[in-house]
Scaffold this active site. Structure first.
Site, mmCIF file in Angstrom:
data_model
loop_
_atom_site.group_PDB
_atom_site.id
_atom_site.type_symbol
_atom_site.label_atom_id
_atom_site.label_comp_id
_atom_site.label_asym_id
_atom_site.label_seq_id
_atom_site.Cartn_x
_atom_site.Cartn_y
_atom_site.Cartn_z
ATOM 1 N N ASN A 196 9.722 -7.924 -2.895
ATOM 2 C CA ASN A 196 8.738 -8.719 -3.638
ATOM 3 C C ASN A 196 8.560 -8.042 -4.990
ATOM 4 O O ASN A 196 7.905 -7.013 -5.094
ATOM 5 C CB ASN A 196 7.416 -8.750 -2.855
ATOM 6 C CG ASN A 196 6.309 -9.468 -3.621
ATOM 7 O OD1 ASN A 196 6.557 -10.053 -4.678
ATOM 8 N ND2 ASN A 196 5.095 -9.403 -3.090
ATOM 9 N N TRP A 197 9.165 -8.646 -5.994
ATOM 10 C CA TRP A 197 9.158 -7.999 -7.325
ATOM 11 C C TRP A 197 7.823 -8.212 -8.040
ATOM 12 O O TRP A 197 7.613 -7.664 -9.128
ATOM 13 C CB TRP A 197 10.308 -8.539 -8.173
ATOM 14 C CG TRP A 197 11.674 -8.205 -7.621
ATOM 15 C CD1 TRP A 197 11.957 -7.543 -6.437
ATOM 16 C CD2 TRP A 197 12.943 -8.508 -8.206
ATOM 17 N NE1 TRP A 197 13.321 -7.435 -6.277
ATOM 18 C CE2 TRP A 197 13.948 -8.018 -7.349
ATOM 19 C CE3 TRP A 197 13.324 -9.162 -9.382
ATOM 20 C CZ2 TRP A 197 15.317 -8.143 -7.626
ATOM 21 C CZ3 TRP A 197 14.692 -9.298 -9.668
ATOM 22 C CH2 TRP A 197 15.677 -8.779 -8.793
ATOM 23 N N LYS A 198 6.965 -9.031 -7.470
ATOM 24 C CA LYS A 198 5.641 -9.295 -8.060
ATOM 25 C C LYS A 198 5.791 -9.696 -9.538
ATOM 26 O O LYS A 198 6.757 -10.364 -9.899
ATOM 27 C CB LYS A 198 4.720 -8.093 -7.847
ATOM 28 C CG LYS A 198 4.641 -7.702 -6.355
ATOM 29 C CD LYS A 198 3.557 -6.729 -6.018
ATOM 30 C CE LYS A 198 3.580 -6.426 -4.515
ATOM 31 N NZ LYS A 198 2.532 -5.529 -4.074
ATOM 32 N N HIS A 226 0.134 -13.929 0.133
ATOM 33 C CA HIS A 226 0.112 -12.482 -0.144
ATOM 34 C C HIS A 226 -1.327 -12.037 -0.413
ATOM 35 O O HIS A 226 -2.113 -12.795 -0.995
ATOM 36 C CB HIS A 226 1.015 -12.163 -1.341
ATOM 37 C CG HIS A 226 1.246 -10.696 -1.495
ATOM 38 N ND1 HIS A 226 0.326 -9.862 -2.088
ATOM 39 C CD2 HIS A 226 2.260 -9.907 -1.094
ATOM 40 C CE1 HIS A 226 0.786 -8.623 -2.036
ATOM 41 N NE2 HIS A 226 1.959 -8.621 -1.445
ATOM 42 N N GLU A 244 -2.541 -10.197 -2.573
ATOM 43 C CA GLU A 244 -2.940 -10.260 -3.992
ATOM 44 C C GLU A 244 -3.350 -11.676 -4.367
ATOM 45 O O GLU A 244 -4.266 -11.879 -5.171
ATOM 46 C CB GLU A 244 -1.790 -9.737 -4.875
ATOM 47 C CG GLU A 244 -1.665 -8.214 -4.749
ATOM 48 C CD GLU A 244 -0.254 -7.668 -4.876
ATOM 49 O OE1 GLU A 244 0.634 -8.374 -5.365
ATOM 50 O OE2 GLU A 244 -0.045 -6.508 -4.446
ATOM 51 N N GLU A 255 0.892 -6.699 6.241
ATOM 52 C CA GLU A 255 0.716 -5.794 5.111
ATOM 53 C C GLU A 255 -0.738 -5.331 5.060
ATOM 54 O O GLU A 255 -1.591 -6.049 4.519
ATOM 55 C CB GLU A 255 1.052 -6.516 3.801
ATOM 56 C CG GLU A 255 2.461 -7.036 3.726
ATOM 57 C CD GLU A 255 2.929 -7.204 2.276
ATOM 58 O OE1 GLU A 255 3.903 -6.548 1.911
ATOM 59 O OE2 GLU A 255 2.301 -7.960 1.519
ATOM 60 N N GLY A 312 0.844 -0.491 -2.477
ATOM 61 C CA GLY A 312 0.863 0.135 -3.801
ATOM 62 C C GLY A 312 0.039 1.406 -3.884
ATOM 63 O O GLY A 312 -0.238 1.902 -4.977
ATOM 64 N N SER A 330 3.878 0.266 0.920
ATOM 65 C CA SER A 330 4.447 1.577 0.597
ATOM 66 C C SER A 330 5.639 1.962 1.474
ATOM 67 O O SER A 330 5.805 3.123 1.826
ATOM 68 C CB SER A 330 3.365 2.664 0.651
ATOM 69 O OG SER A 330 2.333 2.375 -0.291
ATOM 70 N N GLY A 380 7.456 -3.745 -2.052
ATOM 71 C CA GLY A 380 6.956 -3.945 -3.408
ATOM 72 C C GLY A 380 7.590 -2.950 -4.355
ATOM 73 O O GLY A 380 8.720 -3.114 -4.829
ATOM 74 N N GLY A 381 6.881 -1.875 -4.627
ATOM 75 C CA GLY A 381 7.322 -0.891 -5.622
ATOM 76 C C GLY A 381 8.762 -0.426 -5.445
ATOM 77 O O GLY A 381 9.531 -0.363 -6.415
HETATM 78 P P1 13P Z 1 4.275 -1.780 -2.075
HETATM 79 O O1 13P Z 1 5.600 -1.601 -1.362
HETATM 80 O O2 13P Z 1 4.348 -1.520 -3.530
HETATM 81 O O3 13P Z 1 3.173 -1.040 -1.378
HETATM 82 O O4 13P Z 1 3.919 -3.342 -1.952
HETATM 83 C C1 13P Z 1 3.993 -3.970 -0.736
HETATM 84 C C2 13P Z 1 3.809 -5.420 -0.941
HETATM 85 O O5 13P Z 1 2.740 -5.884 -1.322
HETATM 86 C C3 13P Z 1 4.958 -6.290 -0.725
HETATM 87 O O6 13P Z 1 4.588 -7.624 -0.715
#
Ligand code: 13P
Length: 251
Positions: A9-11, A95, A97, A167, A173, A213, A234-235
């Site tokens: 997920n590149w956000k 998600h 967010e 999640e 993050g 993470s 994510g990251g």
């Molecule tokens: P991180 O891997 O940066 O913690 O993010 C997870 C995430 O929200 C994937 O959708």
């Protein structure tokens, strides 16, 4: 045996040029990856370019959101048709967010899930508790509502195309990963819930990813758990070597 699925997920990261570079680097290692489903979810603006880069490979493209509606006066929204035209196969829905910053609720998330399935896109439904909810012992209660509401009306036979991403919000993050035991416990709970809702066959086929993470270092232990069928990254998905490292941990 459920096939593992690792999705990046590149956000809200990567311009088209950067996205192409990242997808090309991932493709070098994973173009023929059969044993694991690999999914790249760039921002909308880079989907076409990323699709072009991974066409004729086994790498899939996903979106990070989708409208529940068909077409028309919905400013700022993107429809299933627009995604499918770009060879999108998966779509992340609900998600944390989006729930937190854009106030998406279970009702609308459910409408999106149903629309995605109707149109042969595979939803990745995100669920998870916040820190204060975990500390108050409410994890299962929170996740149960998100699953029951988010998957309302989904027939048992559609669960083969459903991906659930657990999640925990406090792990996203933050560098704080749920321990493998903590994650497994919730994943087993989710599978049990699906069993209760629609039966054992669906519970055995639905794939449940962990997200929060996840990195090449902690991926092997998480992915070794019996009910963890992959990761939503994510990251660590923003760098080819770490994303590839996580996929390799799933092989
Ligand atoms: P991180 O891997 O940066 O913690 O993010 C997870 C995430 O929200 C994937 O959708």
């Amino acid at each position: 045996m459920r096939k593992k699925i690792i999705a990046g997920n590149w956000k809200m990261n990567k311009t088209i040029e950067e996205a192409v570079e990242l997808a090309a680097a991932i493709k070098r290692d994973l173009a023929d990856c059969k044993a694991v489903d690999v999914v790249l979810c760039p921002p909308f603006t880079a989907i076409k370019s990323v699709s072009d880069v991974v066409s004729e490979t086994l790498i899939n493209v996903g979106a990070q959101n989708m409208s529940s509606e068909e077409e028309g006066a919905y400013t700022g929204e993107i429809s299933h048709n627009m995604l499918k035209e770009l060879f999108v196969r998966y779509v992340i829905l609900g998600h944390s967010e989006r729930r937190e910053y854009y106030k998406e609720n279970d009702y609308w998330i459910n409408r999106k899930v149903l629309k995605a399935l109707e149109k042969k896109l595979r939803p990745i439904l995100c669920v998870g508790e916040k820190l204060e909810q975990r500390e108050a012992g409410e994890t299962e209660k929170v996740v149960e509502v998100q699953i029951r509401e988010g998957l309302k009306g989904v027939p048992a036979e559609a669960y083969a195309d459903v991906v659930i991403a657990y999640e925990p919000v406090w792990a996203i993050g933050t560098g704080k990963t749920a321990t493998a035991e903590q994650a497994q416990e919730v994943h087993a709970f989710i599978r049990g819930l699906v069993r209760e809702m629609v039966g054992d066959q669906a519970a055995q086929t639905v794939r449940i990813q962990y997200g929060g993470s996840m990195k090449p270092g902690n991926a092997p232990e998480l992915l070794a758990q019996p009910d963890i069928d992959g990761g939503l990254i994510g990251g660590a998905a923003l760098e080819a070597s770490s994303f590839v490292g996580i996929v390799k941990a799933a092989l």
